[in-house]
Write an enzyme that holds these catalytic residues in place. Structure first.
Site, PDB file in Angstrom:
ATOM      1  N   ALA A   1       0.865  -1.171   0.000  1.00 57.77           N
ATOM      2  CA  ALA A   1       0.000   0.000   0.000  1.00 57.77           C
ATOM      3  C   ALA A   1       0.907   1.229   0.000  1.00 57.77           C
ATOM      4  O   ALA A   1       2.092   1.140   0.327  1.00 57.77           O
ATOM      5  CB  ALA A   1      -0.900  -0.016   1.230  1.00 57.77           C
TER       6      ALA A   1
ATOM      7  N   GLY B   1       0.675  -5.025   1.117  1.00 62.01           N
ATOM      8  CA  GLY B   1      -0.551  -5.070   0.329  1.00 62.01           C
ATOM      9  C   GLY B   1      -0.342  -5.715  -1.032  1.00 62.01           C
ATOM     10  O   GLY B   1      -1.283  -6.268  -1.607  1.00 62.01           O
TER      11      GLY B   1
ATOM     12  N   GLU C   1      -0.722  -9.250  -0.374  1.00 59.26           N
ATOM     13  CA  GLU C   1      -2.141  -9.524  -0.105  1.00 59.26           C
ATOM     14  C   GLU C   1      -2.973  -9.510  -1.386  1.00 59.26           C
ATOM     15  O   GLU C   1      -3.885 -10.322  -1.548  1.00 59.26           O
ATOM     16  CB  GLU C   1      -2.668  -8.504   0.905  1.00 59.26           C
ATOM     17  CG  GLU C   1      -2.020  -8.696   2.269  1.00 59.26           C
ATOM     18  CD  GLU C   1      -2.400  -7.624   3.261  1.00 59.26           C
ATOM     19  OE1 GLU C   1      -2.124  -6.436   2.986  1.00 59.26           O
ATOM     20  OE2 GLU C   1      -2.981  -7.959   4.305  1.00 59.26           O
TER      21      GLU C   1
ATOM     22  N   GLU D   1       4.648  -5.176   7.223  1.00 56.12           N
ATOM     23  CA  GLU D   1       3.885  -4.175   7.964  1.00 56.12           C
ATOM     24  C   GLU D   1       4.417  -3.957   9.376  1.00 56.12           C
ATOM     25  O   GLU D   1       4.399  -2.843   9.898  1.00 56.12           O
ATOM     26  CB  GLU D   1       2.399  -4.562   8.023  1.00 56.12           C
ATOM     27  CG  GLU D   1       1.644  -4.334   6.722  1.00 56.12           C
ATOM     28  CD  GLU D   1       1.699  -5.514   5.765  1.00 56.12           C
ATOM     29  OE1 GLU D   1       2.535  -6.412   5.961  1.00 56.12           O
ATOM     30  OE2 GLU D   1       0.904  -5.524   4.813  1.00 56.12           O
TER      31      GLU D   1
HETATM   32  C1  HXC Z   1       4.999   4.437  -1.234  1.00 59.82           C
HETATM   33  C2  HXC Z   1       6.888   3.478  -2.122  1.00 59.82           C
HETATM   34  C3  HXC Z   1       6.565   2.236  -1.561  1.00 59.82           C
HETATM   35  C4  HXC Z   1       5.347   2.145  -0.808  1.00 59.82           C
HETATM   36  C5  HXC Z   1       8.408   2.017  -2.614  1.00 59.82           C
HETATM   37  N1  HXC Z   1       8.051   3.302  -2.767  1.00 59.82           N
HETATM   38  N2  HXC Z   1       7.516   1.349  -1.891  1.00 59.82           N
HETATM   39  N3  HXC Z   1       6.126   4.578  -1.949  1.00 59.82           N
HETATM   40  N4  HXC Z   1       4.627   3.283  -0.676  1.00 59.82           N
HETATM   41  N5  HXC Z   1       4.930   1.015  -0.284  1.00 59.82           N
HETATM   42  C6  HXC Z   1       8.751   4.365  -3.499  1.00 59.82           C
HETATM   43  C7  HXC Z   1       9.963   4.837  -2.738  1.00 59.82           C
HETATM   44  O1  HXC Z   1       9.593   5.757  -1.746  1.00 59.82           O
HETATM   45  C8  HXC Z   1      10.774   5.470  -3.850  1.00 59.82           C
HETATM   46  O2  HXC Z   1      10.218   6.715  -4.160  1.00 59.82           O
HETATM   47  C9  HXC Z   1      10.503   4.544  -5.024  1.00 59.82           C
HETATM   48  O3  HXC Z   1       9.276   3.850  -4.718  1.00 59.82           O
HETATM   49  C10 HXC Z   1      11.585   3.494  -5.225  1.00 59.82           C
HETATM   50  O4  HXC Z   1      11.798   2.830  -4.000  1.00 59.82           O
HETATM   51  P1  HXC Z   1      13.217   2.694  -3.285  1.00 59.82           P
HETATM   52  O5  HXC Z   1      12.961   2.448  -1.854  1.00 59.82           O
HETATM   53  O6  HXC Z   1      14.116   3.825  -3.660  1.00 59.82           O
HETATM   54  O7  HXC Z   1      13.762   1.373  -4.006  1.00 59.82           O
HETATM   55  P2  HXC Z   1      14.743   0.277  -3.415  1.00 59.82           P
HETATM   56  O8  HXC Z   1      15.868   0.900  -2.668  1.00 59.82           O
HETATM   57  O9  HXC Z   1      15.036  -0.623  -4.559  1.00 59.82           O
HETATM   58  O10 HXC Z   1      13.893  -0.522  -2.330  1.00 59.82           O
HETATM   59  C11 HXC Z   1      12.761  -1.258  -2.719  1.00 59.82           C
HETATM   60  C12 HXC Z   1      11.914  -1.684  -1.485  1.00 59.82           C
HETATM   61  C13 HXC Z   1      11.578  -0.434  -0.643  1.00 59.82           C
HETATM   62  C14 HXC Z   1      12.722  -2.666  -0.636  1.00 59.82           C
HETATM   63  C15 HXC Z   1      10.674  -2.367  -2.010  1.00 59.82           C
HETATM   64  O11 HXC Z   1      11.025   0.563  -1.523  1.00 59.82           O
HETATM   65  C16 HXC Z   1      10.586  -0.681   0.445  1.00 59.82           C
HETATM   66  O12 HXC Z   1      10.927  -1.227   1.488  1.00 59.82           O
HETATM   67  N6  HXC Z   1       9.324  -0.290   0.245  1.00 59.82           N
HETATM   68  C17 HXC Z   1       8.277  -0.375   1.242  1.00 59.82           C
HETATM   69  C18 HXC Z   1       7.796  -1.790   1.370  1.00 59.82           C
HETATM   70  C19 HXC Z   1       6.724  -1.917   2.449  1.00 59.82           C
HETATM   71  O13 HXC Z   1       6.977  -1.679   3.626  1.00 59.82           O
HETATM   72  N7  HXC Z   1       5.494  -2.287   2.056  1.00 59.82           N
HETATM   73  C20 HXC Z   1       4.394  -2.447   2.952  1.00 59.82           C
HETATM   74  C21 HXC Z   1       3.575  -1.198   2.954  1.00 59.82           C
HETATM   75  S1  HXC Z   1       2.289  -1.264   4.163  1.00 59.82           S
HETATM   76  P3  HXC Z   1      11.134   8.018  -4.332  1.00 59.82           P
HETATM   77  O14 HXC Z   1      10.147   9.109  -4.522  1.00 59.82           O
HETATM   78  O15 HXC Z   1      11.975   8.111  -3.110  1.00 59.82           O
HETATM   79  O16 HXC Z   1      11.935   7.694  -5.559  1.00 59.82           O
HETATM   80  C22 HXC Z   1       1.063  -2.127   3.428  1.00 59.82           C
HETATM   81  C23 HXC Z   1      -0.208  -2.250   4.225  1.00 59.82           C
HETATM   82  C24 HXC Z   1      -1.198  -3.077   3.492  1.00 59.82           C
HETATM   83  O17 HXC Z   1       1.187  -2.572   2.358  1.00 59.82           O
HETATM   84  C25 HXC Z   1      -2.583  -2.902   3.988  1.00 59.82           C
HETATM   85  C26 HXC Z   1      -3.565  -3.441   2.992  1.00 59.82           C
HETATM   86  C27 HXC Z   1      -5.001  -3.222   3.293  1.00 59.82           C
END
Ligand code: HXC
Length: 261
Positions: free
Chosen positions: A68, A111, A114, A134
């Site tokens: 998400a 997400g 999911e 998460e």
């Molecule tokens: C918003 C995101 C994002 C996310 C990546 N980006 N994941 N933006 N929400 N979930 C953005 C980054 O901010 C960045 O933007 C660009 O995408 C590239 O990501 P990087 O981090 O620079 O890439 P990298 O170093 O290769 O790392 C990849 C990654 C990391 C390991 C996937 O991005 C990461 O950890 N992302 C978050 C993963 C996460 O925690 N997901 C769960 C979310 S909570 P900029 O602008 O800086 O270039 C969830 C709740 C679900 O999903 C509920 C459902 C109902």
């Protein structure tokens, strides 16, 4: 100004498989509310289009979805997310009648994982990355992760993923029963998913829909009731022309010509 296309709809060469590609590459396909709204819209369209027999949901060959949208969520308050039932519309995908094949390469996180779990048949690359991170953000999965994973892979593995946020590969995901197939390294996961869709497209639509309905019913019901639901659907198929045709074709050693009636 035109709204950004966050989901790209296309069709297989036969036109029978709708391919919905998440299209927010700069954010690793982070599932923002507008993206999910478009995905739901495209799913509805494909579901009601008579030509479409199966739907592929994918992020393409590089990344499925990194979760998400954290930037969208970070300043939200309880009162707001509760009143608006924030992300409640994510489960709309489970109401789609046609088979949905998830094609996962790269990250399927939070997400994204999911969403993948909500597809009917999941295909991935060997080095796809599944995780529920998460916990590292001070939250828990909210799109069915805790529920669907426990059902799919059992309590110990679900707890391990949900409470540690650890990552597993596509190969492991298949060993654990999350994915049903893993493509060879270098092979296109989207093409593999479309192929599965085309196989399904070659069968009668009513039986396909009933098969999906029966499996899903069983996931929610006690065994006795699930078996009853299956048996009723099975028996009802004897009211279809496709059952007559399918069995006649077998007896006559020819290919069935389905009419979806
Ligand atoms: C918003 C995101 C994002 C996310 C990546 N980006 N994941 N933006 N929400 N979930 C953005 C980054 O901010 C960045 O933007 C660009 O995408 C590239 O990501 P990087 O981090 O620079 O890439 P990298 O170093 O290769 O790392 C990849 C990654 C990391 C390991 C996937 O991005 C990461 O950890 N992302 C978050 C993963 C996460 O925690 N997901 C769960 C979310 S909570 P900029 O602008 O800086 O270039 C969830 C709740 C679900 O999903 C509920 C459902 C109902």
């Amino acid at each position: 100004t035109q709204a950004e296309q966050l989901v790209l709809p296309s069709r297989s060469s036969t036109g029978k498989v709708a391919i919905l590609t998440l299209n927010r590459p700069k954010a690793l396909n982070a599932l923002s509310s507008p993206l999910f709204a478009q995905l739901n819209q495209e799913l509805e369209k494909a579901d009601s289009d008579d030509e479409v027999r199966a739907i592929v949901v994918t992020g393409g060959e590089k990344v499925f979805a990194a979760g998400a949208d954290i930037k969208e969520m970070k300043d939200k308050e309880f009162s707001e997310v509760y009143k608006a039932d924030f992300l409640g519309d994510w489960s709309n995908i489970t109401k789609i009648r046609k088979p949905i094949i998830g094609a996962v390469a790269g990250y399927a996180l939070g997400g994204g994982c999911e969403l993948a779990l909500m597809t009917d048949i999941l295909i991935c690359t060997p080095n796809a990355t599944f995780s529920q991170p998460e916990i590292t953000l001070g939250i828990i999965p909210g799109g069915g992760g805790t529920q669907r994973l426990a059902g799919l892979i059992g309590k110990a593995r679900a707890m391990d993923l949900v409470l540690t946020g650890r990552r597993i590969s596509g190969t492991e995901a298949a060993q654990w029963g999350i994915a049903s197939r893993v493509v060879e390294e270098g092979e296109s996961v989207v093409e593999a998913a479309v192929k599965v869709g085309e196989t399904i497209a070659g069968f009668g639509r009513i039986a396909v829909q009933a098969g999906k309905e029966a499996v899903n019913a069983g996931l929610e019901l006690p065994l006795e009731q699930g078996l009853k639901a299956e048996r009723r659907l099975f028996q009802q198929l004897f009211a279809t022309q496709d059952q007559k045709e399918g069995m006649a074709a077998f007896a006559e050693k020819r290919k069935a010509a389905w009419t979806d009636k």
